[in-house]
Scaffold this active site. Structure first.
Site, PDB file in Angstrom:
ATOM      1  N   HIS A  92       0.665  -1.076   0.082  1.00 55.05           N
ATOM      2  CA  HIS A  92       0.101   0.160  -0.036  1.00 55.05           C
ATOM      3  C   HIS A  92       0.828   1.315  -0.065  1.00 55.05           C
ATOM      4  O   HIS A  92       0.360   2.259   0.603  1.00 55.05           O
ATOM      5  CB  HIS A  92      -0.922   0.077   1.242  1.00 55.05           C
ATOM      6  CG  HIS A  92      -1.868  -0.937   1.031  1.00 55.05           C
ATOM      7  ND1 HIS A  92      -3.453  -0.957   0.734  1.00 55.05           N
ATOM      8  CD2 HIS A  92      -1.852  -2.175   1.685  1.00 55.05           C
ATOM      9  CE1 HIS A  92      -4.017  -1.981   0.977  1.00 55.05           C
ATOM     10  NE2 HIS A  92      -3.209  -2.731   1.473  1.00 55.05           N
ATOM     11  N   ASN A 165     -10.314  -2.579   2.745  1.00 57.44           N
ATOM     12  CA  ASN A 165     -10.047  -2.437   1.417  1.00 57.44           C
ATOM     13  C   ASN A 165     -11.328  -2.413   0.647  1.00 57.44           C
ATOM     14  O   ASN A 165     -12.393  -2.220   1.266  1.00 57.44           O
ATOM     15  CB  ASN A 165      -9.700  -3.901   0.887  1.00 57.44           C
ATOM     16  CG  ASN A 165      -8.051  -4.048   1.280  1.00 57.44           C
ATOM     17  OD1 ASN A 165      -7.185  -2.968   1.319  1.00 57.44           O
ATOM     18  ND2 ASN A 165      -7.583  -5.469   1.112  1.00 57.44           N
TER      19      ASN A 165
END
Ligand code: HDD
Length: 739
Positions: A92, A165
């Site tokens: 990420h 997510n």
């Protein structure tokens, strides 16, 4: 409980009030500064700087000579530069964030004591960071990947992080496999290739070896992994948490965020091109919308399962590769999150923000979900190597409620200064005592625990295909087609036969037709029978087309108007104001960024010239009528703009002379998108909206917009609000145009 006010300024105020009122301390807590013209530049140790551009040197008459090491100003400047980077996130790394607020409209006090979910009078400040997973910090925004959706709520009882997510399930069931799945998807170790892509041997090798990934593979190969905007994604907490109410009753819970704008994706060819044409597409999109006052909103929902029903389902509710179908466990929407303020500086806010799944507040608890348990360890650990042991006291990470811990001391980059003689508890002054549960002290739910040590999961964790089928079955035809195309793209990029053949074969456990189509495209053996019977079950809410709002909301949609000298001013101005009235971002694109003349003499300066922009960066295009069509017909960029927009399924509108131009660029013999029947007739076909008539008749005052709108502008607006015209692709027209 008093409101906690929104935004960073409030965060700071609250942080200030949380420490001693002594004025010097308050000054030290004042972290946001604004440089001004009247403020001289100084070194970090405070002396004013006279010259920023010349290193101190011992010079001769010609002003030549060696540089002096004694230049403390030069050395400080270079030292600061040399150390500007901190390690990027191991996953990420690429992302962007914004501030906002969370409001509750229905109390969940029947299931939790958490103030943020029970006190409807509160406004809780939030910081949200969206991200991709695979690529490094400088990679492109629109790659095919899962998107991170991490929410930090600065509640009155401490920070609560939902590190989620845009996909409700995960690849693996146990945290111990995380390094393997991430190594497999990241660039390969021998050559550091590819960047921002899962289309390579190692990833598909790994997921083949782990049948538990089958469900998530379907999500990642669907349109979910190429979102149009961060503002148009769902967010999911993914893991199972639990909540406990005042009576001590426990429920398992999953968290959901549903975007007001609907759930929309790019098409793959468009996403690939934007990667090169505007790698910052998503971060700009979020910042632009917030700057323009179009604040994105998400409804916040919870799915609840009472503790005693834990084993009532055919799947294990603690298995992160499984979702809780809404038919079995409805979502209760109880709040709303809005993002309404961009960061002031990217690094100290978006880069240094650190989320932790273990940041929970009283009333919210963990579960035995083995992925969550491992995450609780991992996030804490990773922040230490990225930011150091004092990461929780950085301005973006610290709570806004009063916080004080006399035992947690020292360590690299300690920022806070704590007065007093003691740094332990108990102490003779009774300073900084712990709080009882009645005083708000966190107490863990007394879950009964006993067992033998073993590396194992419950039997239900072994079933890996039912929900992969459930997801695939629930998709619309166009979404299924996209799944087949993306599997084909990815496996086509695997050059080891063993890898793409085995990964394709695995698809026969999900759907035979899907497996056959992909096998044909990638050169694998075409399967003749399903390896697992498809039970044909479907669930609601899995197809993103279900979230298309009924209303014609086109706020923040990017619409291009193509012009050249000789365009018709009435159509240009009429459409522009209609679109703006609806909140769209309208851009004029012309052959040069200098005045372009309308047939009637008015001038407009385009926002961009053709070679500077691409159709990929817009949701729809309008071409006014007028003599300018002659020039546009000779302009390769303008012509390709229409062809490409058509291939990317985008609404296109044109009047009078523009109709023929649009038709000619779609290059489809025999397929006509317009009729020239009678004056003032609007025709819509495959999302192409055309009209003939005098411009003043066609561009009247904007009326009601809806599916059956007969007005030209209204029908175009309606088509934009539908996002893309899927029928073009389903009917094979796109393959014929192939932008
Ligand atoms: Fe993770 C970052 C989401 C499983 C270990 N993860 C990270 C971020 C998001 C997620 C959104 C970025 C946060 C930010 O913006 O700073 N991760 C998930 C979800 C998972 C998941 C939804 C499955 C339910 N993650 C997961 C596991 C592990 C990690 C199983 C390790 C055992 N994740 C990390 C990490 C990161 C991270 C290495 C990298 C940077 C960071 O934590 O702060 O610790």
């Amino acid at each position: 409980m008093a409101n906690i006010s929104a935004g960073l300024h409030h965060l700071q105020k609250a942080a200030k009030s949380a420490v001693s009122p002594d004025s010097k301390t308050v000054d030290l807590e004042n972290d946001t500064v604004e440089p001004g013209k009247n403020q001289s530049m100084t070194t970090d140790y405070g002396i004013k700087i006279q010259d920023t551009d010349h290193w101190l040197r011992a010079v001769d008459d010609n002003h030549n000579g060696p540089s002096l090491l004694e230049d403390q100003i030069g050395r400080e400047k270079i030292m600061r530069f040399d150390h500007e980077r901190i390690p990027e996130r191991v996953v990420h790394a690429r992302g962007t964030g914004a501030f906002g607020t969370f409001r509750l409209f229905e109390s969940a006090q029947d299931v939790t004591t958490a103030g943020v979910l029970t006190d409807t009078s509160r406004t809780t400040p939030v910081f949200v960071r969206f991200s991709t997973v695979q690529g490094s910090k400088g990679s492109a925004d629109t790659v095919r990947d899962v998107r991170g959706f991490a929410v930090k709520m600065y509640t009155a009882e401490g920070n609560w992080d939902i590190v989620g997510n845009n996909i409700p399930v995960f690849f693996i069931q146990d945290a111990i496999k995380f390094p393997d799945i991430i190594h497999s998807v990241k660039p390969e170790p021998h050559n550091e290739i590819p960047q921002g892509q899962s289309a390579h041997n190692n990833f598909w090798d790994f997921v083949y070896q782990h049948t538990e990934t089958t469900h998530m593979q379907q999500w990642v190969m669907s349109d979910r992994s190429i979102p149009r905007s961060y503002r148009m994604m769902q967010g999911f907490g993914v893991n199972t948490y639990s909540m406990v109410n005042a009576q001590g009753k426990r429920h398992f819970v999953k968290f959901h965020f549903l975007p007001e704008l609907g759930v929309h994706s790019l098409v793959w060819d468009e996403a690939l091109k934007i990667n090169g044409q505007d790698p910052d597409f998503h971060r700009k999109d979020l910042m632009d919308a917030i700057d323009a006052g179009h604040y994105p909103k998400w409804k916040f929902g919870i799915q609840l399962i009472p503790e005693e029903k834990e084993h009532d389902f055919e799947f294990d509710i603690l298995d992160s590769t499984k979702l809780w179908p809404e038919e079995l466990v409805p979502i209760r929407y109880i709040g709303e999150m809005e993002l309404n303020r961009n960061v002031d500086e990217f690094f100290p806010q978006t880069e240094q923000v650190a989320f932790c799944t273990s940041h929970i507040v009283p009333g919210i608890e963990f579960s035995d979900d083995p992925l969550l348990q491992g995450r609780n360890f991992s996030y804490f650990d990773t922040q230490i190597s990225r930011l150091g042991p004092n990461w929780e006291e950085l301005p973006i990470n610290r709570p806004v409620c009063p916080y004080m811990n006399i035992t947690n001391r020292d360590g690299a980059m300690r920022h806070r200064i704590t007065k007093g003689k003691v740094n332990y508890w108990p102490n003779r002054f009774e300073i900084n005592p712990p709080a009882s549960a009645a005083q708000g002290g966190f107490s863990s739910y007394p879950e009964k625990q006993s067992g033998i040590k073993a590396r194992t999961h419950s039997a239900k964790f072994k079933e890996h295909y039912n929900q992969a089928q459930l997801f695939y079955n629930s998709l619309s035809d166009i979404e299924k087609l996209h799944v087949a195309k993306s599997f084909s793209f990815e496996l086509d990029h695997c050059d080891e036969e063993l890898v793409y053949k085995r990964a394709t074969e695995r698809l026969s456990y999900v759907d035979l037709q899907l497996a056959q189509l992909v096998a044909k495209n990638v050169g694998a053996e075409i399967p003749t029978r399903a390896l697992k019977e498809n039970r044909g079950l479907k669930s609601k809410g899995l197809s993103q087309l279900e979230y298309l709002p009924d209303t014609a909301n086109i706020t923040t949609r990017r619409v291009a108007i193509l012009v050249a000298d000789g365009f018709d001013q009435t159509s240009y101005a009429g459409m522009k104001s209609a679109l703006k009235e609806q909140g769209a971002f309208v851009f004029t694109i012309g052959p040069r960024r200098q005045a372009i003349k309308a047939a009637t003499g008015e001038e407009v300066v385009p926002d961009h010239h053709f070679p500077g922009m691409r159709s990929t960066l817009f949701d729809a295009t309008f071409v006014p009528g007028g003599k300018h069509i002659e020039a546009l017909s000779k302009n390769g960029n303008a012509k390709y703009w229409i062809t490409e927009s058509f291939a990317h399924l985008k609404p296109i509108a044109g009047v009078n002379e523009a109709v023929g131009f649009i038709e000619s660029q779609t290059k489809l013999p025999g397929v006509r998108f317009a009729t020239t029947a009678s004056n003032n007739t609007t025709v819509e076909s495959y999302g192409i909206v055309t009209a003939h008539g005098t411009p003043t008749d066609v561009f009247r005052k904007l009326g009601a917009v809806g599916k059956d709108s007969k007005g030209f502008q209204e029908q175009f607006i309606w088509q934009i609000s539908r996002h893309r015209n899927w029928q073009r692709e389903l009917d094979g027209l796109v393959d014929q145009v192939a932008a």
